[in-house]
Design a protein around this motif. Structure first.
Motif, PDB file in Angstrom:
ATOM      1  N   PHE A 102       6.024 -22.694   4.420  1.00 16.01           N
ATOM      2  CA  PHE A 102       7.084 -22.456   5.956  1.00 16.01           C
ATOM      3  C   PHE A 102       8.577 -22.090   5.684  1.00 16.01           C
ATOM      4  N   ILE A 103       8.795 -21.031   5.765  1.00 13.47           N
ATOM      5  CA  ILE A 103       9.910 -20.950   5.122  1.00 13.47           C
ATOM      6  C   ILE A 103      10.996 -20.180   6.391  1.00 13.47           C
ATOM      7  N   THR A 104      12.182 -19.813   6.018  1.00 20.44           N
ATOM      8  CA  THR A 104      13.258 -19.132   7.218  1.00 20.44           C
ATOM      9  C   THR A 104      13.502 -18.057   6.466  1.00 20.44           C
ATOM     10  N   GLY A 105      14.373 -17.282   7.379  1.00 21.21           N
ATOM     11  CA  GLY A 105      14.952 -15.613   6.737  1.00 21.21           C
ATOM     12  C   GLY A 105      15.767 -15.889   5.400  1.00 21.21           C
ATOM     13  N   THR A 106      16.053 -17.215   5.343  1.00 19.61           N
ATOM     14  CA  THR A 106      16.487 -17.522   3.847  1.00 19.61           C
ATOM     15  C   THR A 106      15.931 -17.808   2.602  1.00 19.61           C
ATOM     16  N   GLU A 107      14.140 -17.690   2.714  1.00 18.96           N
ATOM     17  CA  GLU A 107      14.039 -17.866   1.423  1.00 18.96           C
ATOM     18  C   GLU A 107      13.520 -16.501   1.030  1.00 18.96           C
ATOM     19  N   ARG A 108      13.472 -16.427   0.003  1.00 22.15           N
ATOM     20  CA  ARG A 108      13.354 -15.120  -0.583  1.00 22.15           C
ATOM     21  C   ARG A 108      11.841 -15.179  -1.471  1.00 22.15           C
ATOM     22  N   ILE A 109      11.036 -14.352  -0.772  1.00 18.01           N
ATOM     23  CA  ILE A 109       9.415 -13.846  -1.624  1.00 18.01           C
ATOM     24  C   ILE A 109       9.290 -12.540  -1.926  1.00 18.01           C
ATOM     25  N   ASP A 110       8.955 -12.551  -3.285  1.00 15.01           N
ATOM     26  CA  ASP A 110       9.086 -11.241  -4.018  1.00 15.01           C
ATOM     27  C   ASP A 110       7.632 -11.224  -4.908  1.00 15.01           C
ATOM     28  N   GLY A 111       7.634 -10.863  -5.380  1.00  9.49           N
ATOM     29  CA  GLY A 111       6.548 -10.310  -6.585  1.00  9.49           C
ATOM     30  C   GLY A 111       6.635 -11.224  -8.108  1.00  9.49           C
ATOM     31  N   ALA A 112       7.396 -11.624  -8.338  1.00  5.64           N
ATOM     32  CA  ALA A 112       7.949 -12.232  -8.952  1.00  5.64           C
ATOM     33  C   ALA A 112       7.522 -14.040  -9.075  1.00  5.64           C
ATOM     34  N   LEU A 113       7.987 -14.185  -7.342  1.00  2.00           N
ATOM     35  CA  LEU A 113       8.120 -15.544  -6.768  1.00  2.00           C
ATOM     36  C   LEU A 113       6.588 -15.405  -7.193  1.00  2.00           C
ATOM     37  N   LEU A 114       5.495 -14.675  -6.846  1.00  2.00           N
ATOM     38  CA  LEU A 114       4.715 -14.969  -6.046  1.00  2.00           C
ATOM     39  C   LEU A 114       3.232 -14.758  -7.443  1.00  2.00           C
ATOM     40  N   ASP A 115       3.745 -14.743  -8.502  1.00  3.49           N
ATOM     41  CA  ASP A 115       3.538 -13.900 -10.139  1.00  3.49           C
ATOM     42  C   ASP A 115       3.052 -15.577 -10.171  1.00  3.49           C
ATOM     43  N   ALA A 116       4.789 -16.542  -9.785  1.00  3.87           N
ATOM     44  CA  ALA A 116       4.949 -17.572 -10.492  1.00  3.87           C
ATOM     45  C   ALA A 116       4.197 -18.574  -9.886  1.00  3.87           C
ATOM     46  N   CYS A 117       3.617 -18.525  -8.474  1.00  6.58           N
ATOM     47  CA  CYS A 117       3.424 -19.835  -7.562  1.00  6.58           C
ATOM     48  C   CYS A 117       1.530 -19.053  -7.212  1.00  6.58           C
ATOM     49  N   PRO A 118       0.413 -18.637  -8.183  1.00  9.26           N
ATOM     50  CA  PRO A 118      -0.532 -18.438  -8.406  1.00  9.26           C
ATOM     51  C   PRO A 118      -1.627 -19.013  -7.150  1.00  9.26           C
ATOM     52  N   GLU A 119      -1.123 -20.208  -6.619  1.00  6.89           N
ATOM     53  CA  GLU A 119      -1.520 -21.061  -5.960  1.00  6.89           C
ATOM     54  C   GLU A 119      -1.529 -21.102  -4.483  1.00  6.89           C
ATOM     55  N   LEU A 120      -0.562 -19.518  -4.256  1.00  5.33           N
ATOM     56  CA  LEU A 120       0.305 -19.744  -2.641  1.00  5.33           C
ATOM     57  C   LEU A 120      -1.117 -18.689  -2.537  1.00  5.33           C
ATOM     58  N   ARG A 121      -1.176 -19.132  -0.948  1.00 10.73           N
ATOM     59  CA  ARG A 121      -2.126 -18.243  -0.463  1.00 10.73           C
ATOM     60  C   ARG A 121      -1.555 -17.745   1.245  1.00 10.73           C
ATOM     61  N   VAL A 122      -0.468 -18.343   1.741  1.00 11.68           N
ATOM     62  CA  VAL A 122      -0.056 -18.163   2.775  1.00 11.68           C
ATOM     63  C   VAL A 122       1.181 -18.512   3.141  1.00 11.68           C
ATOM     64  N   VAL A 123       2.217 -17.418   3.451  1.00  7.98           N
ATOM     65  CA  VAL A 123       3.926 -17.273   3.598  1.00  7.98           C
ATOM     66  C   VAL A 123       4.365 -17.272   5.128  1.00  7.98           C
ATOM     67  N   ALA A 124       4.682 -18.859   5.627  1.00  8.26           N
ATOM     68  CA  ALA A 124       4.404 -18.024   7.442  1.00  8.26           C
ATOM     69  C   ALA A 124       6.715 -18.282   7.803  1.00  8.26           C
ATOM     70  N   THR A 125       6.775 -17.328   8.279  1.00  4.85           N
ATOM     71  CA  THR A 125       8.548 -17.602   8.300  1.00  4.85           C
ATOM     72  C   THR A 125       8.308 -17.556   9.386  1.00  4.85           C
ATOM     73  N   MET A 126       9.593 -18.462  10.273  1.00  2.00           N
ATOM     74  CA  MET A 126       9.899 -18.965  10.879  1.00  2.00           C
ATOM     75  C   MET A 126      11.722 -17.933  11.876  1.00  2.00           C
ATOM     76  N   SER A 127      11.177 -16.355  11.578  1.00  2.34           N
ATOM     77  CA  SER A 127      11.668 -15.141  11.897  1.00  2.34           C
ATOM     78  C   SER A 127      10.800 -14.699  12.718  1.00  2.34           C
ATOM     79  N   VAL A 128      11.545 -13.749  13.202  1.00  3.14           N
ATOM     80  CA  VAL A 128      10.573 -11.883  13.295  1.00  3.14           C
ATOM     81  C   VAL A 128      11.088 -11.280  12.588  1.00  3.14           C
TER      82      VAL A 128
END
Ligand code: 8YV
Length: 328
Positions: free
Chosen positions: A52-78
């Motif tokens: 559960f993130i907001t506009g200040t958390e950056r989700i990019d390919g490098a982060l996803l590579d480092a977090c292989p168990e992550l399935r969902v990213v829900a941002t509290m922003s449009v």
């Protein structure tokens, strides 16, 4: 019994939302208001299925590579320019945002900022508090009219359309717009909005409101050449993302009096603000609060939680950005 999936709530969130999440997940909730650094975010996401993130958390390919168990990213922003959605799709990660619930609140604020800017309210307030109100004179803090003026909207999505309605039906404005794609004829007719090229829009608007989504392609969409096309004495309002405007070019146009005034709720390096803007009297500066009413922030957090819960419990997330991930 399977253990509950683990999720990270990356920013302080409403208690009722944390309670709802705790009914489904083992929740690791950040308590403070200081954003995690990218390294801290990566660390806290280890072993987490959801974020559960907001506009200040950056989700990019490098982060996803480092977090292989992550399935969902829900941002509290449009806005979702902080999420690399194609990278999420490539990693099989569902991304969701929170459209609709903030449209009217954000449009209210955009209009308020336009009014405050064109009618020099912040300048007047500062002057009064500083003891500078000595007498009346005919042109004392004289600004420009909203009613009957031409309202230009760059980015005619949900929020742009809600601003157009306020301008047209509340203030009798002529509404003109530019958007990547033209609206259907019936929507244009309902809003009384005229489509035109970006250059024409810049030339014709008395007040220009920026509501377009941010992307690399939209970076500095309003820079010196665009500002030079604007009407002398026009007003500019940005409630989209700071990177859409070249702030140094804007500051120069404001300093030189080319533009009458600007209202900015978003900044390129927020929460840092370009120091030149801070010195100019004819700019109204607000700290990224266009969606900030209690009701709307609770609705945004609730929708982000709905998305997270649905995605991790086999339901249908209401506002997925890459729903194709679910059918794989
Ligand atoms: C948020 C926003 O306050 O929804 C958006 O895109 O810019 C704001 O409503 C902010 O991004 C917090 O997540």
């Amino acid at each position: 019994m399977n253990p509950k999936p683990r999720v990270l709530v990356a920013r302080r969130a409403p208690a009722e939302v944390l309670e709802r999440l705790a009914a489904h997940f083992e929740v690791d909730a950040v308590a403070g208001d200081v954003p995690l650094t990218p390294a801290e975010l990566r660390e806290r996401l280890q072993g987490k299925a959801g974020a559960f993130i907001t506009g200040t958390e950056r989700i990019d390919g490098a982060l996803l590579d480092a977090c292989p168990e992550l399935r969902v990213v829900a941002t509290m922003s449009v806005g979702f320019n902080h999420i690399d959605v194609p990278a999420c799709s490539a990693h099989g990660v569902l991304a969701t945002n929170t459209p609709d619930v903030l449209t009217e609140t954000t449009a209210d604020f955009g209009f308020a900022l336009l009014m405050a800017t064109a009618r020099r309210m912040a300048e007047g307030e500062r002057l009064l508090r500083d003891g500078g109100w000595k007498s009346w004179s005919w042109d004392f803090l004289a600004g420009s009219d909203i009613h009957g003026a031409t309202l230009g909207i760059l980015g005619m999505g949900r929020i742009g359309q809600a601003i157009a309605r306020r301008g047209r039906f509340g203030f009798g404005m002529s509404v003109i717009y530019h958007n990547r794609s033209r609206l259907p004829a019936d929507t244009e007719a309902e809003l009384g909005a005229r489509y035109m090229s970006k250059d024409e829009l810049l030339r014709e608007a008395d007040h220009l409101v920026l509501v377009l989504p941010y992307s690399a392609a939209a970076h500095h969409s309003i820079a010196a050449p665009e500002l030079a096309l604007m009407k002398p004495g026009a007003t500019l309002v940005n409630i989209a993302r700071g990177g859409i405007v070249d702030e140094n070019a804007l500051a120069e146009a404001l300093r030189a009096g080319r533009l009458a005034a600007a209202g900015l709720d978003v900044f390129e390096g927020e929460p840092q603000v370009n120091p030149v803007l801070l010195t100019l009297p004819n700019v109204v500066l607000t700290p990224h609060i266009a969606s900030a009413t209690m009701k709307t922030r609770l609705a945004m957090a609730g929708l982000a939680a709905d998305n997270l819960i649905a995605a991790l419990t086999g339901g249908t997330p209401p506002t997925a950005l890459n729903p194709e991930v679910l059918s794989r």
